[in-house]
Enzyme design. Structure first.
Site, PDB file in Angstrom:
ATOM      1  N   GLU A  61     109.222 111.720  24.073  1.00  0.00           N
ATOM      2  CA  GLU A  61     110.616 111.771  23.622  1.00  0.00           C
ATOM      3  C   GLU A  61     111.440 112.116  24.854  1.00  0.00           C
ATOM      4  O   GLU A  61     111.090 113.036  25.601  1.00  0.00           O
ATOM      5  CB  GLU A  61     110.812 112.826  22.527  1.00  0.00           C
ATOM      6  CG  GLU A  61     109.862 112.706  21.345  1.00  0.00           C
ATOM      7  CD  GLU A  61     109.969 111.396  20.575  1.00  0.00           C
ATOM      8  OE1 GLU A  61     111.018 110.711  20.724  1.00  0.00           O
ATOM      9  OE2 GLU A  61     109.031 111.072  19.844  1.00  0.00           O
ATOM     10  N   ASP A  77     102.647 109.704  23.518  1.00  0.00           N
ATOM     11  CA  ASP A  77     104.012 109.312  23.179  1.00  0.00           C
ATOM     12  C   ASP A  77     104.955 110.241  23.933  1.00  0.00           C
ATOM     13  O   ASP A  77     104.548 111.308  24.406  1.00  0.00           O
ATOM     14  CB  ASP A  77     104.236 109.414  21.665  1.00  0.00           C
ATOM     15  CG  ASP A  77     105.524 108.743  21.209  1.00  0.00           C
ATOM     16  OD1 ASP A  77     106.055 107.912  21.974  1.00  0.00           O
ATOM     17  OD2 ASP A  77     105.998 109.060  20.109  1.00  0.00           O
ATOM     18  N   TYR A 104     108.198 115.111  13.202  1.00  0.00           N
ATOM     19  CA  TYR A 104     108.371 113.695  13.543  1.00  0.00           C
ATOM     20  C   TYR A 104     107.552 113.331  14.782  1.00  0.00           C
ATOM     21  O   TYR A 104     106.822 112.334  14.799  1.00  0.00           O
ATOM     22  CB  TYR A 104     109.859 113.417  13.784  1.00  0.00           C
ATOM     23  CG  TYR A 104     110.164 112.087  14.432  1.00  0.00           C
ATOM     24  CD1 TYR A 104     110.323 110.936  13.667  1.00  0.00           C
ATOM     25  CD2 TYR A 104     110.286 111.972  15.819  1.00  0.00           C
ATOM     26  CE1 TYR A 104     110.611 109.708  14.261  1.00  0.00           C
ATOM     27  CE2 TYR A 104     110.564 110.759  16.420  1.00  0.00           C
ATOM     28  CZ  TYR A 104     110.731 109.638  15.638  1.00  0.00           C
ATOM     29  OH  TYR A 104     110.989 108.420  16.236  1.00  0.00           O
ATOM     30  N   ASP A 148     108.050 104.597  27.922  1.00  0.00           N
ATOM     31  CA  ASP A 148     107.126 105.708  28.145  1.00  0.00           C
ATOM     32  C   ASP A 148     106.535 105.648  29.549  1.00  0.00           C
ATOM     33  O   ASP A 148     106.352 106.679  30.201  1.00  0.00           O
ATOM     34  CB  ASP A 148     105.985 105.677  27.117  1.00  0.00           C
ATOM     35  CG  ASP A 148     106.481 105.873  25.693  1.00  0.00           C
ATOM     36  OD1 ASP A 148     107.221 106.844  25.456  1.00  0.00           O
ATOM     37  OD2 ASP A 148     106.135 105.057  24.831  1.00  0.00           O
ATOM     38  N   ASP A 175     104.143 110.899  14.839  1.00  0.00           N
ATOM     39  CA  ASP A 175     104.177 109.668  15.637  1.00  0.00           C
ATOM     40  C   ASP A 175     102.871 109.467  16.393  1.00  0.00           C
ATOM     41  O   ASP A 175     102.274 108.387  16.378  1.00  0.00           O
ATOM     42  CB  ASP A 175     105.349 109.710  16.627  1.00  0.00           C
ATOM     43  CG  ASP A 175     106.472 108.787  16.199  1.00  0.00           C
ATOM     44  OD1 ASP A 175     106.451 108.311  15.053  1.00  0.00           O
ATOM     45  OD2 ASP A 175     107.378 108.541  17.010  1.00  0.00           O
TER      46      ASP A 175
END
Length: 374
Positions: A32, A30, A153, A87, A157
Site C-alpha cells: 500500500e 502486496d 483490508y 508494487d 488482500d
C-alpha cells in the site's frame, strides 16, 4: 487458512523473518503506497503471507531493507503478486531490488483464459468464491495508527493472494507456468533498465515534427526535466509540463517574457526555473551540426490499421488454440515496431521486443502475413 495478523516493526525482526521466508517455496507480497506529489512511490505498508501467517511490515519503522532485498532476489522462492507493476516500483525504490522469480496472478488468470483485465477482487470472487470488502484502496496509508478496516483490508488482500497462487498454480500446465514466469521476468527486466535521460525526448509527442537542431534543444530540455524530477522527487509535470517542451524546442524563446507565453507554461516554472531553461535552450541551440540528433521517424499512417488487424488475427488464432486470453498475445507496440522495420514495401524484421514463446510460436506467421500477395 485462518487469518493471523502480525506486525513487523523493526529491522531485526524483519531480518529474522526474511531468513524464515527464504526457506519457503513461495511468499505472497502486496504493498500500500501513496503517490500524489512525488516522483517515487511512498510505501505505507508491505504485506507478506507465507501460506500460514500474514505479516504487516511498517516501512515507516524500517530503515534496513537488505534482508528483504535478499528475499526478493532468492531464486528458490517464488514471489506472488497481482498486477505487479506499481508494487515493483515500490520494491525498487525501497529495497533497491526486484522479485525473481515473479508469479503475477493477473498473468496466470490470462493464461488460463479466466480473464486478463479483471481486477483483484473479481478474480478472488471468480476463483475462490470470496467477496472482498471495498473502500480502503484510496485511504491514507501513511497515517498512524492505521484503522481496523485498513489493517483487515491489507491483510485479507495478501492472504487471498496466497490462496490464489495455490489455486491457479494447480490449473496451469508446466508450459503455461513457464510462460507466466517468463512474462514476470520480462516485466522485472524492463524495470531494471535505467532510462537514459538524454533519450527521453524520443518518446515525446510531436517530437518527430522537429528538425535536428530543434531536437537538440528538446533533448536537453527533456533530459533536464527527467533528472530534476528524480532529484526533487516530484512528478515530471511539476518541473515542466510536457505540453510545453515541444513548443519551447520549436520556438526557442530567448527571454522570460517569451518563455511565459509558451503553450501550457506554468507561471511557477518561469519564476523558479525560467533562467535555467533559457540557458539550456541557448546552449543546446548553439551545438554544432555534428551533435544534433537524427530526425525521428514519422508515426505510422492511418492506412496501417488494415495490416494491424491482420497481424492481431495471428495472435487471436493462437490464443484460441492455446485457450489463452487474447490480450496476452501480441501487444500493439510490438506490432507497430514490426511494421516500422519495413513499411510500406518491406522487407520486415521481427523486432527485439517480440521475445520468448511469442517469437517462437508467432514470429514466422507474422512475417508471412506481411508478405506481398501474388
Amino acid at each position: 487458512m485462518s487469518l493471523e495478523i502480525q506486525w513487523v516493526l523493526d529491522n531485526e525482526q524483519l531480518a529474522r523473518l526474511c531468513r524464515q521466508w527464504c526457506q519457503q517455496p513461495y511468499v505472497a507480497l502486496d504493498t500500500e503506497f501513496m503517490r500524489v506529489d512525488t516522483f517515487y512511490p511512498i510505501a505505507g505498508l508491505l504485506q507478506v503471507c507465507d501460506g500460514r501467517e500474514v505479516w504487516l511490515v511498517d516501512p515507516l519503522r524500517i530503515d534496513d531493507w537488505s534482508a528483504f532485498a535478499a528475499l526478493l532476489e532468492k531464486p528458490e522462492v517464488v514471489k506472488v503478486l497481482h498486477a505487479s507493476s506499481e508494487d515493483l516500483e515500490v520494491f525498487l525504490h525501497l529495497a533497491g531490488a526486484l522479485p525473481a522469480p515473479l508469479f503475477d496472478t493477473q498473468l496466470a488468470a490470462g493464461y488460463l483464459n479466466i480473464g486478463f483485465s479483471m481486477g483483484y477482487s473479481r478474480l478472488v470472487q471468480q476463483v475462490l468464491g470470496i467477496e472482498l470488502p471495498k473502500g480502503e484502496t484510496r485511504s491514507d496509508w501513511l497515517q498512524r495508527p492505521l484503522s481496523e478496516l485498513q489493517v483487515r483490508y491489507a491483510a485479507e488482500d495478501v492472504q487471498y493472494l496466497a490462496e490464489l497462487y495455490v489455486a491457479l498454480g494447480a490449473r496451469l500446465s508446466a508450459e503455461k507456468l513457464a510462460w507466466v514466469l517468463q512474462d514476470g521476468a520480462e516485466q522485472v527486466g524492463n524495470l531494471r533498465r535505467v532510462v537514459d535521460p538524454r533519450q527521453v525526448y524520443r518518446d515525446l509527442k510531436q517530437a518527430w515534427r522537429l528538425q535536428p537542431q530543434q531536437l537538440a534543444v528538446l533533448r536537453e530540455l527533456s533530459a533536464w526535466r527527467e533528472t530534476q524530477a528524480r532529484e526533487r522527487d516530484v512528478p515530471r509535470n511539476r518541473v515542466v509540463r510536457e505540453n510545453s517542451l515541444w513548443p519551447m524546442a520549436r520556438t526557442q524563446p530567448g527571454d522570460l517574457v517569451s518563455l511565459a507565453r509558451i503553450e501550457d507554461m506554468h507561471p511557477r516554472t518561469v519564476r523558479e526555473d525560467g533562467e535555467t531553461l533559457l540557458e539550456l535552450i541557448h546552449r543546446a541551440s548553439a551545438l554544432p551540426e555534428g551533435d544534433w540528433p537524427e530526425v525521428l521517424p514519422e508515426p505510422l499512417p492511418l492506412e496501417v490499421s488494415t495490416l494491424l488487424k491482420k497481424l492481431r488475427a495471428v495472435g487471436q488464432r493462437e490464443a484460441q488454440r492455446l485457450d489463452i486470453a487474447p490480450e496476452l498475445m501480441l501487444r500493439k507496440k510490438v506490432l507497430e515496431a514490426l511494421l516500422k522495420t519495413g513499411y510500406p514495401d518491406g522487407p520486415y524484421q521481427l523486432p527485439e521486443s517480440l521475445r520468448g514463446w511469442r517469437r517462437e510460436l508467432m514470429g514466422q506467421a507474422l512475417l508471412d502475413t506481411l508478405e506481398p500477395q501474388p
